[in-house]
Design a protein around this motif. Structure first.
Motif, PDB file in Angstrom:
ATOM      1  N   LEU A  77      42.464  31.749  40.216  1.00  0.00           N
ATOM      2  CA  LEU A  77      41.101  31.288  40.497  1.00  0.00           C
ATOM      3  C   LEU A  77      40.303  32.329  41.267  1.00  0.00           C
ATOM      4  O   LEU A  77      39.123  32.551  40.995  1.00  0.00           O
ATOM      5  CB  LEU A  77      41.133  29.969  41.264  1.00  0.00           C
ATOM      6  N   LYS A  78      40.938  32.991  42.209  1.00  0.00           N
ATOM      7  CA  LYS A  78      40.267  34.038  42.985  1.00  0.00           C
ATOM      8  C   LYS A  78      39.856  35.192  42.080  1.00  0.00           C
ATOM      9  O   LYS A  78      38.742  35.701  42.169  1.00  0.00           O
ATOM     10  CB  LYS A  78      41.202  34.528  44.090  1.00  0.00           C
ATOM     11  N   ASP A  79      40.748  35.588  41.175  1.00  0.00           N
ATOM     12  CA  ASP A  79      40.425  36.663  40.224  1.00  0.00           C
ATOM     13  C   ASP A  79      39.259  36.260  39.328  1.00  0.00           C
ATOM     14  O   ASP A  79      38.370  37.060  39.063  1.00  0.00           O
ATOM     15  CB  ASP A  79      41.640  37.013  39.364  1.00  0.00           C
ATOM     16  N   LEU A  80      39.248  35.032  38.853  1.00  0.00           N
ATOM     17  CA  LEU A  80      38.160  34.560  37.987  1.00  0.00           C
ATOM     18  C   LEU A  80      36.832  34.574  38.741  1.00  0.00           C
ATOM     19  O   LEU A  80      35.804  34.964  38.192  1.00  0.00           O
ATOM     20  CB  LEU A  80      38.455  33.158  37.467  1.00  0.00           C
ATOM     21  N   GLU A  81      36.876  34.166  39.998  1.00  0.00           N
ATOM     22  CA  GLU A  81      35.655  34.125  40.798  1.00  0.00           C
ATOM     23  C   GLU A  81      35.129  35.525  41.088  1.00  0.00           C
ATOM     24  O   GLU A  81      33.946  35.811  40.877  1.00  0.00           O
ATOM     25  CB  GLU A  81      35.922  33.394  42.117  1.00  0.00           C
ATOM     26  N   PHE A  82      35.981  36.425  41.546  1.00  0.00           N
ATOM     27  CA  PHE A  82      35.521  37.743  41.960  1.00  0.00           C
ATOM     28  C   PHE A  82      35.312  38.719  40.818  1.00  0.00           C
ATOM     29  O   PHE A  82      34.399  39.526  40.850  1.00  0.00           O
ATOM     30  CB  PHE A  82      36.481  38.354  42.988  1.00  0.00           C
ATOM     31  N   LYS A  83      36.123  38.656  39.787  1.00  0.00           N
ATOM     32  CA  LYS A  83      35.994  39.614  38.686  1.00  0.00           C
ATOM     33  C   LYS A  83      34.965  39.198  37.640  1.00  0.00           C
ATOM     34  O   LYS A  83      34.338  40.040  37.023  1.00  0.00           O
ATOM     35  CB  LYS A  83      37.361  39.833  38.033  1.00  0.00           C
TER      36      LYS A  83
END
Length: 92
Positions: free
Chosen positions: A79-85
């Motif tokens: 989820l963090k990767d989806l949000e930031f990338k």
């Protein structure tokens, strides 16, 4: 045994499912066994120019049973990767 989680995100129409899958695969690393699209929703509640994409993620360790904490850690990383990338937001 495997652990299955559902992820639903809101994104711009221009974001491809392939880009979502690539980011999920990178975040899930060795524990990710399957990524499967199961819904795309467009409507007034999502906002014009946006879509909601729901993806089923299957996690599994080859050498042990995953704990809830381990599965949660990988899910949060995804989820963090989806949000930031990709600039996505989790659909409530």
């Amino acid at each position: 045994p495997s652990v299955t989680r559902g992820i639903a995100v809101v994104c711009d129409e221009a974001v491809t499912v392939g880009a979502l899958e690539a980011a999920i695969k990178k975040g899930g690393k060795a524990l990710l066994k399957e990524v499967a699209l199961f819904d795309i929703y467009r409507g007034a509640s999502i906002g014009e120019g946006n879509k909601s994409v729901a993806i089923r993620v299957t996690l599994r360790a080859a050498d042990k049973t995953l704990t809830v904490e381990e599965a949660d850690k990988v899910s949060k990383k995804i989820l963090k990767d989806l949000e930031f990338k990709l600039g996505l937001t989790l659909r409530a």
